[in-house]
Motif scaffolding. Structure first.
Motif, PDB file in Angstrom:
ATOM      1  N   TYR A 126     -17.113 -14.041   9.298  1.00 22.27           N
ATOM      2  CA  TYR A 126     -17.382 -14.328  10.705  1.00 22.27           C
ATOM      3  C   TYR A 126     -16.500 -15.469  11.194  1.00 22.27           C
ATOM      4  O   TYR A 126     -16.231 -16.415  10.470  1.00 22.27           O
ATOM      5  CB  TYR A 126     -18.859 -14.694  10.892  1.00 22.27           C
ATOM      6  CG  TYR A 126     -19.769 -13.517  11.171  1.00 22.27           C
ATOM      7  CD1 TYR A 126     -19.471 -12.247  10.719  1.00 22.27           C
ATOM      8  CD2 TYR A 126     -20.933 -13.680  11.894  1.00 22.27           C
ATOM      9  CE1 TYR A 126     -20.304 -11.168  10.968  1.00 22.27           C
ATOM     10  CE2 TYR A 126     -21.784 -12.612  12.149  1.00 22.27           C
ATOM     11  CZ  TYR A 126     -21.462 -11.368  11.683  1.00 22.27           C
ATOM     12  OH  TYR A 126     -22.284 -10.309  11.940  1.00 22.27           O
ATOM     13  N   ALA A 127     -16.081 -15.365  12.446  1.00 22.50           N
ATOM     14  CA  ALA A 127     -15.278 -16.377  13.131  1.00 22.50           C
ATOM     15  C   ALA A 127     -13.911 -16.573  12.484  1.00 22.50           C
ATOM     16  O   ALA A 127     -13.237 -17.546  12.765  1.00 22.50           O
ATOM     17  CB  ALA A 127     -16.024 -17.704  13.225  1.00 22.50           C
ATOM     18  N   VAL A 151     -14.890   0.936  11.990  1.00 21.62           N
ATOM     19  CA  VAL A 151     -16.085   0.175  12.343  1.00 21.62           C
ATOM     20  C   VAL A 151     -15.847  -1.275  11.948  1.00 21.62           C
ATOM     21  O   VAL A 151     -15.567  -1.561  10.786  1.00 21.62           O
ATOM     22  CB  VAL A 151     -17.329   0.729  11.612  1.00 21.62           C
ATOM     23  CG1 VAL A 151     -18.564  -0.073  11.978  1.00 21.62           C
ATOM     24  CG2 VAL A 151     -17.520   2.211  11.900  1.00 21.62           C
ATOM     25  N   VAL A 152     -15.948  -2.181  12.929  1.00 30.72           N
ATOM     26  CA  VAL A 152     -15.687  -3.597  12.685  1.00 30.72           C
ATOM     27  C   VAL A 152     -16.922  -4.400  13.071  1.00 30.72           C
ATOM     28  O   VAL A 152     -17.388  -4.329  14.213  1.00 30.72           O
ATOM     29  CB  VAL A 152     -14.475  -4.101  13.504  1.00 30.72           C
ATOM     30  CG1 VAL A 152     -14.207  -5.574  13.221  1.00 30.72           C
ATOM     31  CG2 VAL A 152     -13.237  -3.262  13.205  1.00 30.72           C
ATOM     32  N   ARG A 158     -18.626 -11.972  20.657  1.00 34.33           N
ATOM     33  CA  ARG A 158     -17.204 -12.244  20.452  1.00 34.33           C
ATOM     34  C   ARG A 158     -16.387 -11.036  20.881  1.00 34.33           C
ATOM     35  O   ARG A 158     -16.689  -9.908  20.511  1.00 34.33           O
ATOM     36  CB  ARG A 158     -16.948 -12.526  18.977  1.00 34.33           C
ATOM     37  CG  ARG A 158     -15.538 -12.950  18.720  1.00 34.33           C
ATOM     38  CD  ARG A 158     -15.474 -13.782  17.446  1.00 34.33           C
ATOM     39  NE  ARG A 158     -14.100 -13.814  17.051  1.00 34.33           N
ATOM     40  CZ  ARG A 158     -13.609 -13.134  16.033  1.00 34.33           C
ATOM     41  NH1 ARG A 158     -14.394 -12.420  15.275  1.00 34.33           N
ATOM     42  NH2 ARG A 158     -12.338 -13.193  15.769  1.00 34.33           N
ATOM     43  N   ASP A 159     -15.365 -11.272  21.675  1.00 30.43           N
ATOM     44  CA  ASP A 159     -14.486 -10.181  22.101  1.00 30.43           C
ATOM     45  C   ASP A 159     -13.434  -9.939  21.037  1.00 30.43           C
ATOM     46  O   ASP A 159     -12.806 -10.879  20.541  1.00 30.43           O
ATOM     47  CB  ASP A 159     -13.801 -10.527  23.426  1.00 30.43           C
ATOM     48  CG  ASP A 159     -14.779 -10.514  24.585  1.00 30.43           C
ATOM     49  OD1 ASP A 159     -15.752  -9.741  24.527  1.00 30.43           O
ATOM     50  OD2 ASP A 159     -14.571 -11.287  25.534  1.00 30.43           O
ATOM     51  N   GLY A 175     -28.932  -7.867  16.689  1.00 29.39           N
ATOM     52  CA  GLY A 175     -29.251  -9.242  16.324  1.00 29.39           C
ATOM     53  C   GLY A 175     -28.033 -10.132  16.499  1.00 29.39           C
ATOM     54  O   GLY A 175     -27.425 -10.189  17.556  1.00 29.39           O
ATOM     55  N   ARG A 176     -27.616 -10.789  15.406  1.00 28.75           N
ATOM     56  CA  ARG A 176     -26.462 -11.687  15.463  1.00 28.75           C
ATOM     57  C   ARG A 176     -25.141 -10.968  15.185  1.00 28.75           C
ATOM     58  O   ARG A 176     -24.095 -11.588  15.183  1.00 28.75           O
ATOM     59  CB  ARG A 176     -26.647 -12.836  14.486  1.00 28.75           C
ATOM     60  CG  ARG A 176     -27.781 -13.765  14.922  1.00 28.75           C
ATOM     61  CD  ARG A 176     -27.879 -14.972  14.052  1.00 28.75           C
ATOM     62  NE  ARG A 176     -28.363 -14.575  12.720  1.00 28.75           N
ATOM     63  CZ  ARG A 176     -28.404 -15.373  11.679  1.00 28.75           C
ATOM     64  NH1 ARG A 176     -27.984 -16.600  11.774  1.00 28.75           N
ATOM     65  NH2 ARG A 176     -28.878 -14.937  10.529  1.00 28.75           N
ATOM     66  N   ALA A 177     -25.214  -9.666  14.949  1.00 27.36           N
ATOM     67  CA  ALA A 177     -24.004  -8.893  14.638  1.00 27.36           C
ATOM     68  C   ALA A 177     -23.589  -8.035  15.827  1.00 27.36           C
ATOM     69  O   ALA A 177     -24.425  -7.461  16.526  1.00 27.36           O
ATOM     70  CB  ALA A 177     -24.261  -8.004  13.432  1.00 27.36           C
ATOM     71  N   GLN A 178     -22.299  -7.963  16.031  1.00 30.18           N
ATOM     72  CA  GLN A 178     -21.725  -7.059  17.025  1.00 30.18           C
ATOM     73  C   GLN A 178     -20.846  -6.073  16.259  1.00 30.18           C
ATOM     74  O   GLN A 178     -20.056  -6.482  15.413  1.00 30.18           O
ATOM     75  CB  GLN A 178     -20.889  -7.850  18.017  1.00 30.18           C
ATOM     76  CG  GLN A 178     -20.184  -6.977  19.050  1.00 30.18           C
ATOM     77  CD  GLN A 178     -19.495  -7.857  20.063  1.00 30.18           C
ATOM     78  OE1 GLN A 178     -20.133  -8.578  20.793  1.00 30.18           O
ATOM     79  NE2 GLN A 178     -18.172  -7.797  20.086  1.00 30.18           N
ATOM     80  N   VAL A 179     -21.010  -4.792  16.544  1.00 29.42           N
ATOM     81  CA  VAL A 179     -20.255  -3.761  15.847  1.00 29.42           C
ATOM     82  C   VAL A 179     -19.413  -3.005  16.864  1.00 29.42           C
ATOM     83  O   VAL A 179     -19.929  -2.491  17.850  1.00 29.42           O
ATOM     84  CB  VAL A 179     -21.203  -2.809  15.094  1.00 29.42           C
ATOM     85  CG1 VAL A 179     -20.409  -1.704  14.404  1.00 29.42           C
ATOM     86  CG2 VAL A 179     -22.054  -3.578  14.092  1.00 29.42           C
TER      87      VAL A 179
END
Length: 186
Positions: A126-127, A151-152, A158-159, A175-179
């Motif tokens: 992350y980040a 799939v990322v 976050r863009d 939740g805290r994940a963006q896919v």
């Protein structure tokens, strides 16, 4: 952490101690694979029989889930010795050695691919911002087949900078994940 569905449904997976590896949660994996199973025209993409790349593999949870749900072969790629040790243990526990290849390497500087993959699963630290350079490098080295689904997973909100040759299809937050779901159309 466990396999959510398929042949190995309910089988537990090991994860290394500490915070260096952040495995994709069961709930997020379930959502990703539901989208892969039901979000595409079957003539356009199917997981059944697909070659899969799990880049930044960590524990191998994403790739092993793909195998459990009908993928033919998964190549795992990770540079961390600790992650690779756990990954080997998870593959052995499922007796999946014949269906996998494990590459100790950096997805931003991958070796040439032996064969292109129809599905690429990527969960970089992350980040880190490594998703864009990794996709560019993997495509250049022949890891990603034309028309492949990518799939990322990233932190929510976050863009992603989508590299040339890739098209964003969908983005979902769990939740805290963006896919992000992409297609590789060089």
């Amino acid at each position: 952490m466990r396999i959510v569905a398929g042949t190995w449904r309910g089988r537990k997976l090991a994860a290394p101690e500490g915070r260096d590896v952040r495995p994709t949660s069961d709930r997020t994996r379930e959502a990703i694979f539901n989208k892969l199973a039901h979000g595409w025209d079957a003539d356009d993409f199917t997981l059944h029989g697909a070659r899969v790349l799990d880049a930044f593999a960590g524990t191998g949870a994403l790739g092993l889930e793909a195998l459990s749900r009908g993928g033919a072969h998964v190549t795992f790629m990770d540079a961390s010795p600790d992650s690779l040790q756990v990954l080997h243990a998870n593959v052995e526990a499922l007796a999946a050695q014949r269906q996998v290849s494990i590459v100790r390497g950096d997805a931003t500087r991958p070796p040439p691919a032996p064969e292109a993959c129809r599905l690429v699963l990527m969960d970089p630290p992350y980040a880190s911002g490594l998703e864009t350079p990794a996709l560019t490098a993997l495509a250049a080295q022949g890891w990603i087949a034309p028309g492949a689904v990518v799939v990322v997973e990233m932190p929510a909100g976050r863009d992603m900078v989508v590299p040339a040759g890739f098209t964003a299809v969908d983005t979902r937050t769990y939740g805290r994940a963006q896919v992000s779901f992409l297609r590789y159309l060089p």
